[in-house]
Design an enzyme around this catalytic site. Structure first.
Site, mmCIF file in Angstrom:
data_model
loop_
_atom_site.group_PDB
_atom_site.id
_atom_site.type_symbol
_atom_site.label_atom_id
_atom_site.label_comp_id
_atom_site.label_asym_id
_atom_site.label_seq_id
_atom_site.Cartn_x
_atom_site.Cartn_y
_atom_site.Cartn_z
ATOM 1 N N LYS A 35 0.840 -1.199 0.000
ATOM 2 C CA LYS A 35 0.000 0.000 0.000
ATOM 3 C C LYS A 35 0.878 1.254 0.000
ATOM 4 C CE LYS A 35 -3.912 -0.515 2.390
ATOM 5 N NZ LYS A 35 -4.621 -0.652 3.679
ATOM 6 N N THR A 85 -11.623 -0.658 12.137
ATOM 7 C CA THR A 85 -12.202 -1.312 13.315
ATOM 8 C C THR A 85 -13.261 -2.295 12.824
ATOM 9 O OG1 THR A 85 -13.752 0.541 13.538
ATOM 10 C CG2 THR A 85 -11.802 0.593 14.938
ATOM 11 N N THR A 121 -13.872 4.653 13.744
ATOM 12 C CA THR A 121 -15.152 4.484 14.448
ATOM 13 C C THR A 121 -14.944 3.466 15.567
ATOM 14 O OG1 THR A 121 -16.306 4.927 12.405
ATOM 15 C CG2 THR A 121 -17.577 3.827 14.133
ATOM 16 N N GLU A 148 -14.984 10.754 11.714
ATOM 17 C CA GLU A 148 -14.988 11.084 10.288
ATOM 18 C C GLU A 148 -16.327 10.636 9.707
ATOM 19 O OE1 GLU A 148 -12.667 12.604 8.200
ATOM 20 O OE2 GLU A 148 -14.478 12.393 6.982
ATOM 21 N N LEU A 150 -17.021 10.812 6.243
ATOM 22 C CA LEU A 150 -16.969 10.768 4.776
ATOM 23 C C LEU A 150 -17.691 9.549 4.218
ATOM 24 C CD1 LEU A 150 -14.809 8.452 3.602
ATOM 25 C CD2 LEU A 150 -13.153 10.066 4.455
ATOM 26 N N GLY A 257 -34.478 -0.847 -1.792
ATOM 27 C CA GLY A 257 -33.775 -1.716 -2.731
ATOM 28 C C GLY A 257 -33.244 -2.937 -2.017
ATOM 29 N N CYS A 264 -19.022 -0.135 6.767
ATOM 30 C CA CYS A 264 -19.366 0.714 7.917
ATOM 31 C C CYS A 264 -20.734 0.407 8.522
ATOM 32 C CB CYS A 264 -19.294 2.176 7.504
ATOM 33 S SG CYS A 264 -17.658 2.612 6.902
ATOM 34 N N LYS A 327 -21.838 -0.065 -3.384
ATOM 35 C CA LYS A 327 -22.564 1.099 -3.913
ATOM 36 C C LYS A 327 -21.767 1.637 -5.089
ATOM 37 C CE LYS A 327 -20.628 4.858 -1.152
ATOM 38 N NZ LYS A 327 -20.931 5.960 -0.270
ATOM 39 N N ARG A 334 -16.843 -4.964 0.567
ATOM 40 C CA ARG A 334 -17.077 -5.466 1.936
ATOM 41 C C ARG A 334 -18.582 -5.500 2.204
ATOM 42 N NH1 ARG A 334 -13.551 -1.485 5.428
ATOM 43 N NH2 ARG A 334 -14.182 -0.101 3.728
HETATM 44 C C1 UGA Z 1 -21.435 5.561 5.545
HETATM 45 C C2 UGA Z 1 -22.000 6.904 6.023
HETATM 46 O O1 UGA Z 1 -22.915 7.415 5.043
HETATM 47 C C3 UGA Z 1 -20.865 7.920 6.201
HETATM 48 O O2 UGA Z 1 -21.374 9.135 6.708
HETATM 49 C C4 UGA Z 1 -19.866 7.321 7.193
HETATM 50 O O3 UGA Z 1 -18.751 8.185 7.357
HETATM 51 C C5 UGA Z 1 -19.343 5.997 6.655
HETATM 52 O O4 UGA Z 1 -20.457 5.098 6.476
HETATM 53 C C6 UGA Z 1 -18.387 5.437 7.657
HETATM 54 O O5 UGA Z 1 -18.824 5.087 8.762
HETATM 55 O O6 UGA Z 1 -17.177 5.468 7.414
HETATM 56 P P1 UGA Z 1 -20.577 4.624 3.169
HETATM 57 O O7 UGA Z 1 -20.360 3.316 3.873
HETATM 58 O O8 UGA Z 1 -19.534 5.168 2.255
HETATM 59 O O9 UGA Z 1 -20.838 5.787 4.264
HETATM 60 O O10 UGA Z 1 -21.901 4.430 2.328
HETATM 61 P P2 UGA Z 1 -23.365 5.092 2.284
HETATM 62 O O11 UGA Z 1 -23.401 6.117 1.233
HETATM 63 O O12 UGA Z 1 -23.841 5.447 3.634
HETATM 64 O O13 UGA Z 1 -24.197 3.821 1.773
HETATM 65 C C7 UGA Z 1 -24.302 2.657 2.588
HETATM 66 C C8 UGA Z 1 -25.169 1.621 1.952
HETATM 67 O O14 UGA Z 1 -26.530 2.026 1.992
HETATM 68 C C9 UGA Z 1 -24.866 1.313 0.496
HETATM 69 O O15 UGA Z 1 -24.881 -0.087 0.315
HETATM 70 C C10 UGA Z 1 -25.994 1.984 -0.252
HETATM 71 O O16 UGA Z 1 -26.280 1.364 -1.471
HETATM 72 C C11 UGA Z 1 -27.141 1.827 0.746
HETATM 73 N N1 UGA Z 1 -28.237 2.814 0.573
HETATM 74 C C12 UGA Z 1 -28.000 4.140 0.724
HETATM 75 C C13 UGA Z 1 -29.519 2.357 0.313
HETATM 76 O O17 UGA Z 1 -29.767 1.144 0.184
HETATM 77 N N2 UGA Z 1 -30.534 3.278 0.184
HETATM 78 C C14 UGA Z 1 -30.323 4.606 0.315
HETATM 79 O O18 UGA Z 1 -31.291 5.389 0.193
HETATM 80 C C15 UGA Z 1 -29.025 5.047 0.588
#
Ligand code: UGA
Length: 437
Positions: A35, A85, A121, A148, A150, A257, A264, A327, A334
Site C-alpha cells: 500500500k 475497526t 469508528t 470522520e 466521509l 432496494g 461501515c 454502492k 465489503r
Molecule cells: C457511511 C455513512 O454514510 C458515512 O457518513 C460514514 O462516514 C461511513 O459510512 C463510515 O462510517 O465510514 P458509506 O459506507 O460510504 O458511508 O456508504 P453510504 O453512502 O452510507 O451507503 C451505505 C449503503 O446504503 C450502500 O450499500 C448503499 O447502497 C445503501 N443505501 C443508501 C440504500 O440502500 N438506500 C439509500 O437510500 C441510501
C-alpha cells in the site's frame, strides 16, 4: 503544521492527501508495504474518484510522503489515527486490535503537547481507555476523538468540505488546548463556515455511531415500507417521494432496494448493539436488531424474486448481475449485498455472471467461485435474467431496446429501483422492482 496519518486505507489515504492539500506537511504511515509503495508512487490502492489526481498534485509539492516505520511520526505535532475497526470474527463487537496496536507503536514517538486524534469508528469508552495509555507514556500529549463522516465515492470532497467537525476532548470544554491546534489544522474549511462542535470523549464517539445507526434505520424503514407496498400492491418509490417532501423526513436515504452494505453501516450497528449490552443499556438498541434483520431480508427477497422471474426455478438459468460493489463510485465489496445475492443465486443452481466497472478484482478475491466479466455487453449476452444490483450510471442508462437483442429472455430485476419501469416494459421486458407493482 506537521501531521502524521496512521493507517492508509479508505479513510487514512484520503485524509493524508486532503491534509496536504490544505497546506500541511503530511506523512502517511501504514504497516502494509504494498500500500505504501503504491501511495508513494501517487497511485491510489483502491478506487476513489479524484484521489489519484489529488495524490499526484500534493506529492509534486513535496508536502506528502509515506512510510512503513512509525518513527516517521516523530516530527509531527498532530497524529491522526485512521486504522480500521472491523467486526470481530464470530461476534458483533468491534475488533480494536488495529487501534490498540497503532497507539502502542505511536506513543514512544510522542512529544509533550502532541495531539493524538482518533478518527476511526470506535465503541463508546475507547477514548477514555486510550487516554490512560497515553497518560502513562506521554502525560503531556492530548487525545482528541474527531470522528470522520466521509462517504466512499465522495471521500475527497467530504474531507475537504465536511458537513461538520466534531472534536471530542477530555472534559468537553472549548478551552481545551487541543481545540486551537485542531482549528489550525482545519483552518481552511472552518473559515468557509463549516460548523464545529466541541464535546467530551464519549459524546463524540457516540455521535458517529448514532449517525450511522440513524442512516441504517432510515434505509431499513423504507425497505420495510417496500415489503408492505409489495403486499398491498403499492409503489414504494412514489411513497418515498411523497413522504420525503416533508423536510422533517427528507428524501435522502429513502431509496428502497437490496439494502445497505459496505465496511461501515452493517458492522457499526452491530458493534453499537454489542457495546450497549456491555453498558447494560441493550434495551435502548433492540430496534437495531430489527433494522439489521429487515436489511438482511432484502437479500433473500431478491433471490426469491429472481426465482419467480425465472419461472420458478434457478437451476441452470443464466443470470447476469450488474454491479458487485456495495454502492456505485466505489470498488469496495465489503459486505456488498450485490455480491452476497450473486453468491446465493449460484449456490441455488443458477449460472451467474457478475460485472462491475471497478470492483471485479476485489469481488473475485472475495468470491472466486463466481464468473466475472468486465464488459457489460459480454456479461449480459444470452442471459435468462438481468439483475441490476449496484446503480452505476452506466447501468441506469442502459437502453432496453438495444439490450433486448442480446439476452436470451427479456427479464430484469431492478434491485435499486432506478430504471424507468414503463420504458422497459414498453420495450418488451418483464420488469420487476422492489416494493413496486
Ligand atoms: C457511511 C455513512 O454514510 C458515512 O457518513 C460514514 O462516514 C461511513 O459510512 C463510515 O462510517 O465510514 P458509506 O459506507 O460510504 O458511508 O456508504 P453510504 O453512502 O452510507 O451507503 C451505505 C449503503 O446504503 C450502500 O450499500 C448503499 O447502497 C445503501 N443505501 C443508501 C440504500 O440502500 N438506500 C439509500 O437510500 C441510501
Amino acid at each position: 503544521m506537521r501531521i502524521s496519518v496512521i493507517g492508509c486505507g479508505y479513510l487514512g489515504a484520503v485524509h493524508a492527501a486532503c491534509m496536504a492539500k490544505l497546506g500541511h506537511e503530511v506523512v502517511g504511515i501504514d504497516v502494509d508495504k504494498d500500500k505504501i509503495s503504491e501511495l508513494s508512487s501517487a497511485r491510489a490502492p483502491f478506487f476513489e474518484p479524484g484521489l489519484e489526481e489529488l495524490l499526484k498534485e500534493v506529492q509534486e509539492t513535496g508536502r506528502l510522503t509515506f512510510a512503513t516505520d512509525m518513527a516517521a511520526a516523530t516530527r509531527s505535532t498532530v497524529h491522526f489515527v485512521c486504522v480500521g475497526t472491523p467486526q470481530k470474527k464470530g461476534e458483533n463487537g468491534a475488533d480494536l486490535s488495529f487501534v490498540d496496536a497503532a497507539i502502542a507503536s505511536l506513543v514512544p514517538h510522542l512529544a509533550p503537547g502532541d495531539l493524538v486524534v482518533g478518527k476511526s469508528t470506535v465503541p463508546v469508552g475507547t477514548a477514555s481507555r486510550l487516554s490512560e495509555v497515553l497518560a502513562e507514556a506521554q502525560p503531556e500529549a492530548h487525545l482528541v476523538w474527531n470522528p470522520e463522516f466521509l462517504r466512499e465515492g465522495h471521500a475527497v470532497s467530504d474531507t475537504l468540505n465536511p458537513d461538520r467537525f466534531v472534536y471530542g476532548v477530555a472534559g468537553g470544554s472549548e478551552d481545551h488546548p487541543a481545540v486551537a491546534i485542531l482549528d489550525d489544522v482545519y483552518g481552511t474549511p472552518l473559515s468557509s463556515g463549516t460548523p464545529r462542535l466541541v464535546m467530551d470523549h464519549p459524546t463524540a464517539e457516540l455521535v458517529k455511531t448514532a449517525a450511522n445507526s440513524f442512516l441504517a434505520t432510515k434505509i431499513s424503514f423504507i425497505n420495510a415500507m417496500a415489503e408492505l407496498c409489495e403486499a398491498a400492491g403499492a409503489d414504494v418509490t412514489r411513497l418515498a417521494d411523497a413522504i420525503g417532501i416533508d423536510d422533517r423526513i427528507g428524501r435522502k436515504f429513502l431509496n428502497a432496494g437490496i439494502g445497505f452494505g459496505g465496511g461501515c453501516l452493517p458492522k457499526d450497528i452491530r458493534a453499537f448493539m454489542a457495546r450497549a449490552g456491555e453498558l447494560g443499556a441493550d434495551q435502548a438498541l433492540t430496534f437495531l436488531r430489527e433494522v439489521d434483520a429487515i436489511n438482511m431480508r432484502r437479500r433473500t427477497r431478491v433471490v426469491e424474486l429472481a426465482r419467480e422471474l425465472c419461472q420458478g426455478s434457478l437451476l441452470g438459468k443464466r443470470i447476469s448481475v450488474l454491479g458487485a460493489a456495495f454502492k456505485p463510485a466505489s470498488d469496495d465489496v465489503r459486505d456488498s449485498p450485490a455480491l452476497s445475492i450473486a453468491a446465493q443465486l449460484q449456490l441455488q443452481g443458477a449460472v451467474v455472471t457478475v460485472t462491475d466497472p471497478k470492483a471485479l478484482s476485489n469481488a473475485a478475491k472475495r468470491f472466486p467461485e463466481l464468473h466475472y466479466e468486465s464488459e457489460t455487453s459480454k456479461a449480459v449476452a444470452k442471459a435468462d435474467a438481468l439483475l441490476l444490483l449496484t446503480e452505476w450510471d452506466e447501468y441506469r442508462s442502459l437502453d432496453p431496446y438495444e439490450l433486448i437483442t442480446s439476452v436470451s429472455a427479456p427479464r430484469i430485476l431492478d434491485g435499486r429501483n432506478v430504471l424507468d419501469a414503463a420504458k422497459w416494459r414498453a420495450a418488451g421486458w418483464q420488469y420487476r422492482g422492489l416494493g413496486r407493482p
